[in-house]
Design a protein around this motif. Structure first.
Motif, PDB file in Angstrom:
ATOM      1  N   ILE A 303       0.832  -1.210   0.000  1.00  0.00           N
ATOM      2  CA  ILE A 303       0.000   0.000   0.000  1.00  0.00           C
ATOM      3  C   ILE A 303       0.865   1.258   0.000  1.00  0.00           C
ATOM      4  O   ILE A 303       0.597   2.220  -0.729  1.00  0.00           O
ATOM      5  CB  ILE A 303      -0.958  -0.011   1.213  1.00  0.00           C
ATOM      6  CG1 ILE A 303      -2.000  -1.122   1.040  1.00  0.00           C
ATOM      7  CG2 ILE A 303      -1.635   1.339   1.374  1.00  0.00           C
ATOM      8  CD1 ILE A 303      -2.980  -1.251   2.190  1.00  0.00           C
ATOM      9  N   TRP A 304       1.953   1.269   0.793  1.00  0.00           N
ATOM     10  CA  TRP A 304       2.807   2.456   0.835  1.00  0.00           C
ATOM     11  C   TRP A 304       3.580   2.642  -0.479  1.00  0.00           C
ATOM     12  O   TRP A 304       3.823   3.766  -0.913  1.00  0.00           O
ATOM     13  CB  TRP A 304       3.766   2.381   2.023  1.00  0.00           C
ATOM     14  CG  TRP A 304       3.119   2.864   3.284  1.00  0.00           C
ATOM     15  CD1 TRP A 304       2.625   2.117   4.307  1.00  0.00           C
ATOM     16  CD2 TRP A 304       2.851   4.235   3.625  1.00  0.00           C
ATOM     17  NE1 TRP A 304       2.071   2.918   5.268  1.00  0.00           N
ATOM     18  CE2 TRP A 304       2.194   4.227   4.886  1.00  0.00           C
ATOM     19  CE3 TRP A 304       3.101   5.455   3.006  1.00  0.00           C
ATOM     20  CZ2 TRP A 304       1.790   5.391   5.519  1.00  0.00           C
ATOM     21  CZ3 TRP A 304       2.691   6.626   3.646  1.00  0.00           C
ATOM     22  CH2 TRP A 304       2.050   6.585   4.877  1.00  0.00           C
ATOM     23  N   ALA A 305       3.946   1.526  -1.107  1.00  0.00           N
ATOM     24  CA  ALA A 305       4.584   1.634  -2.427  1.00  0.00           C
ATOM     25  C   ALA A 305       3.594   2.224  -3.424  1.00  0.00           C
ATOM     26  O   ALA A 305       3.967   3.043  -4.282  1.00  0.00           O
ATOM     27  CB  ALA A 305       5.048   0.259  -2.900  1.00  0.00           C
ATOM     28  N   GLY A 306       2.327   1.824  -3.306  1.00  0.00           N
ATOM     29  CA  GLY A 306       1.294   2.387  -4.177  1.00  0.00           C
ATOM     30  C   GLY A 306       1.079   3.871  -3.917  1.00  0.00           C
ATOM     31  O   GLY A 306       0.915   4.662  -4.850  1.00  0.00           O
ATOM     32  N   LEU A 307       1.107   4.260  -2.642  1.00  0.00           N
ATOM     33  CA  LEU A 307       0.938   5.678  -2.299  1.00  0.00           C
ATOM     34  C   LEU A 307       2.113   6.520  -2.785  1.00  0.00           C
ATOM     35  O   LEU A 307       1.938   7.683  -3.173  1.00  0.00           O
ATOM     36  CB  LEU A 307       0.776   5.822  -0.783  1.00  0.00           C
ATOM     37  CG  LEU A 307      -0.525   5.263  -0.193  1.00  0.00           C
ATOM     38  CD1 LEU A 307      -0.488   5.322   1.334  1.00  0.00           C
ATOM     39  CD2 LEU A 307      -1.724   6.035  -0.731  1.00  0.00           C
ATOM     40  N   ALA A 308       3.319   5.948  -2.768  1.00  0.00           N
ATOM     41  CA  ALA A 308       4.486   6.672  -3.270  1.00  0.00           C
ATOM     42  C   ALA A 308       4.387   6.897  -4.772  1.00  0.00           C
ATOM     43  O   ALA A 308       4.864   7.915  -5.297  1.00  0.00           O
ATOM     44  CB  ALA A 308       5.764   5.898  -2.935  1.00  0.00           C
ATOM     45  N   SER A 309       3.756   5.959  -5.474  1.00  0.00           N
ATOM     46  CA  SER A 309       3.602   6.060  -6.919  1.00  0.00           C
ATOM     47  C   SER A 309       2.402   6.899  -7.320  1.00  0.00           C
ATOM     48  O   SER A 309       2.364   7.471  -8.415  1.00  0.00           O
ATOM     49  CB  SER A 309       3.456   4.665  -7.536  1.00  0.00           C
ATOM     50  OG  SER A 309       4.551   3.839  -7.208  1.00  0.00           O
ATOM     51  N   ALA A 310       1.409   6.981  -6.450  1.00  0.00           N
ATOM     52  CA  ALA A 310       0.117   7.584  -6.786  1.00  0.00           C
ATOM     53  C   ALA A 310       0.147   9.057  -7.191  1.00  0.00           C
ATOM     54  O   ALA A 310      -0.696   9.471  -7.994  1.00  0.00           O
ATOM     55  CB  ALA A 310      -0.842   7.393  -5.619  1.00  0.00           C
ATOM     56  N   PRO A 311       1.064   9.898  -6.677  1.00  0.00           N
ATOM     57  CA  PRO A 311       1.011  11.320  -7.045  1.00  0.00           C
ATOM     58  C   PRO A 311       1.063  11.609  -8.537  1.00  0.00           C
ATOM     59  O   PRO A 311       0.668  12.693  -8.970  1.00  0.00           O
ATOM     60  CB  PRO A 311       2.247  11.902  -6.331  1.00  0.00           C
ATOM     61  CG  PRO A 311       2.414  11.037  -5.134  1.00  0.00           C
ATOM     62  CD  PRO A 311       2.061   9.655  -5.603  1.00  0.00           C
TER      63      PRO A 311
END
Length: 510
Positions: A303-311
């Protein structure tokens, strides 16, 4: 592309429903990825067997996409859309109630097939309900959805799996699918939709299914099977190549081909498609390698890897309406070039990441790349559609989407392969320096407590981590130069791409 606009009772409502259908379909291609370990555990199979959940969807989807043009002519664009969404929704329900892996794989294969026509039909119907002056906005909208959905998919899938249960990653499609079917049918049922009872190109279909099916399986399983070291992969590759070459020859000589390959006679379609397919594949590669590195070597959760990519999805959401409304005032090749420069620069910035890079730095580069993503899809889509007649849109959209999906499969497989091979190269070079004859290495081991098995193992772990970091840097350098090379490709297309609204061949805003 001729202007054959149909105005539904509510353009806004029809647009929302079409956009939601597109979002649901694109989301579903990635939402199950993070849930594979949980599904495998619940159904009592190995993690390798669970990858067929992804492979079965991808294979069927890749087969269905090139058939979209023929199916739309046979059943009509609106009916094909409604049938596809309805069956996609029903098979989503079947996936959710599956009690064994064979059941789930079968239902996912059906789901992938019915998902095939959805994106091309959404694009075709959106262009049909928007007047000439607003078609840029329509293409910008669907482009924005294409970018955001793959980002949201893994995050949503992880959250649902952690907080509820994996069947809900499929059940959430049911209310959305029903809403889209009801609204789109209600809004567009008055639109004239011509059909034709065309002969079925059985040989073309058979060659397509065999060639594309085998190729997709090779791309999905090649890394785990060590590619051409596997006899099975070699045999499937040979069959795929022979079938696809035969398919191209057959379709070019068949009177009623299942896929219109003569679209590539058009210069703008050819170069627009090449630029879109390659740029999307490279964009997909970024989304493959960065989260993997963050999770495996930087300690991020999924989930945190996804949040880092999401911007990277933030600015496309903001800029898409502006680009759609004002893009016609400039050369679309220039906008695409700006996109490639920005994304290329973002790759060069990632090529300088190190083991101490923090969450904010990763997210900032992703946010910056969003500028390039916002300028990429709409101009390229307009370019490849610019010279086509209205009747060719479904064929063109289906074929280009198929090539885009296939390109992303190549990107996924090649990214993993190149990253691993390049890491092996760097690991070999680095370990040459871990020797009793290297004073620096001896001093480092002495500070750790001497040359012991535990310390050597720790050094190997560090070396491995650095090898993959160096490989990551190399790969981003390569992607950066690839985006810069695409600038040359897009300028082979010939303007103008957006004609005057008074022109019978108008394609988008003026």
């Amino acid at each position: 592309m001729q202007d054959q606009t149909y105005t539904p009772p509510s353009v806004v409502l029809a647009t929302i429903a079409l956009a939601m259908a597109t979002f649901m379909q694109v989301l579903d291609s990635t939402i199950a990825n993070v849930a594979l370990p949980t599904i495998a555990g619940n159904l009592g199979v190995s993690s390798e067997q669970s990858t067929w959940i992804i492979t079965s969807f991808a294979v069927s989807n890749a087969i269905a996409l090139p058939l979209t043009g023929w199916l739309s002519r046979r059943f009509g664009q609106l009916k094909l859309f409604i049938i596809s969404v309805s069956l996609f929704t029903f098979t989503s329900f079947l996936c959710g109630i599956a009690t064994s892996m064979p059941e789930l794989i079968t239902f996912r294969a059906l789901q992938g097939f019915f998902a095939g026509p959805m994106f091309p039909m959404c694009q075709t119907l959106l262009l049909a309900i928007f007047p000439t002056v607003k078609r840029g906005a329509a293409l910008a909208l669907i482009s924005m959805v294409t970018v955001v959905a793959p980002i949201v998919g893994p995050i949503t899938g992880g959250w649902i799996t952690d907080n509820y249960s994996w069947p809900w990653i499929f059940f959430i499609n049911i209310p959305i699918g029903i809403f889209c079917c009801v609204i789109v049918w209600q809004q567009l049922k008055g639109r004239i939709d011509t059909t034709a009872k065309l002969p079925i190109d059985f040989i073309g279909i058979a060659l397509l299914v065999l060639g594309v099916g085998m190729l997709q399986v090779v791309l999905d399983l090649g890394n785990n099977a060590d590619w051409f070291e596997s006899t099975q992969i070699v045999i499937m590759t040979i069959i795929s190549v022979i079938a696809l070459i035969s398919f191209v020859i057959w379709e070019l000589t068949e009177k009623n081909p299942i896929v219109d390959l003569y679209l590539f006679k058009d210069r703008n379609y050819t170069f627009g498609t090449i630029a879109l397919v390659v740029s999307y594949a490279a964009f997909f590669a970024i989304n493959v390698i960065l989260p993997q590195w963050l999770q495996i070597y930087m300690g991020y959760t999924a989930i945190w890897a996804g949040l880092a990519s999401a911007p990277m999805g933030i600015l496309p959401l903001i800029l898409a309406p502006l680009i759609g409304n004002y893009a016609h005032k400039t050369d679309l090749r220039l906008l695409a070039s700006i996109s490639f420069v920005v994304i290329g620069v973002s790759c060069f910035l990632r090529a300088h990441f190190n083991s101490f890079v923090d969450f904010a730095s990763v997210a900032e580069v992703q946010l910056f790349m969003g500028i390039g993503i916002a300028f990429m899809f709409m101009p390229l889509t307009t370019i490849f559609l610019s010279n086509l007649d209205h009747k060719q849109v479904a064929d063109a959209s289906g074929l280009t989407t198929f090539l885009r999906v296939l390109g992303s499969s190549f990107a996924s497989s090649l990214t993993t392969w190149i990253w691993n091979r390049r890491a092996d190269f760097h690991h070999a070079n680095l370990t040459e320096h871990v020797s009793i004859y290297n004073p620096g290495a001896v001093e480092y081991l002495d500070k750790m407590g001497g040359v012991t098995q535990a310390n050597l193992s720790a050094v190997n772990t560090l070396t491995n981590s650095q090898s993959y970091l160096m490989s990551l840097n190399d790969y981003f350098y390569m992607l950066g130069w690839l985006f810069f090379a695409l600038i040359v490709v897009v300028w082979f297309a010939k303007g103008p791409f957006i004609k005057s609204s008074k022109s019978p061949e108008a394609v988008g805003g003026h």
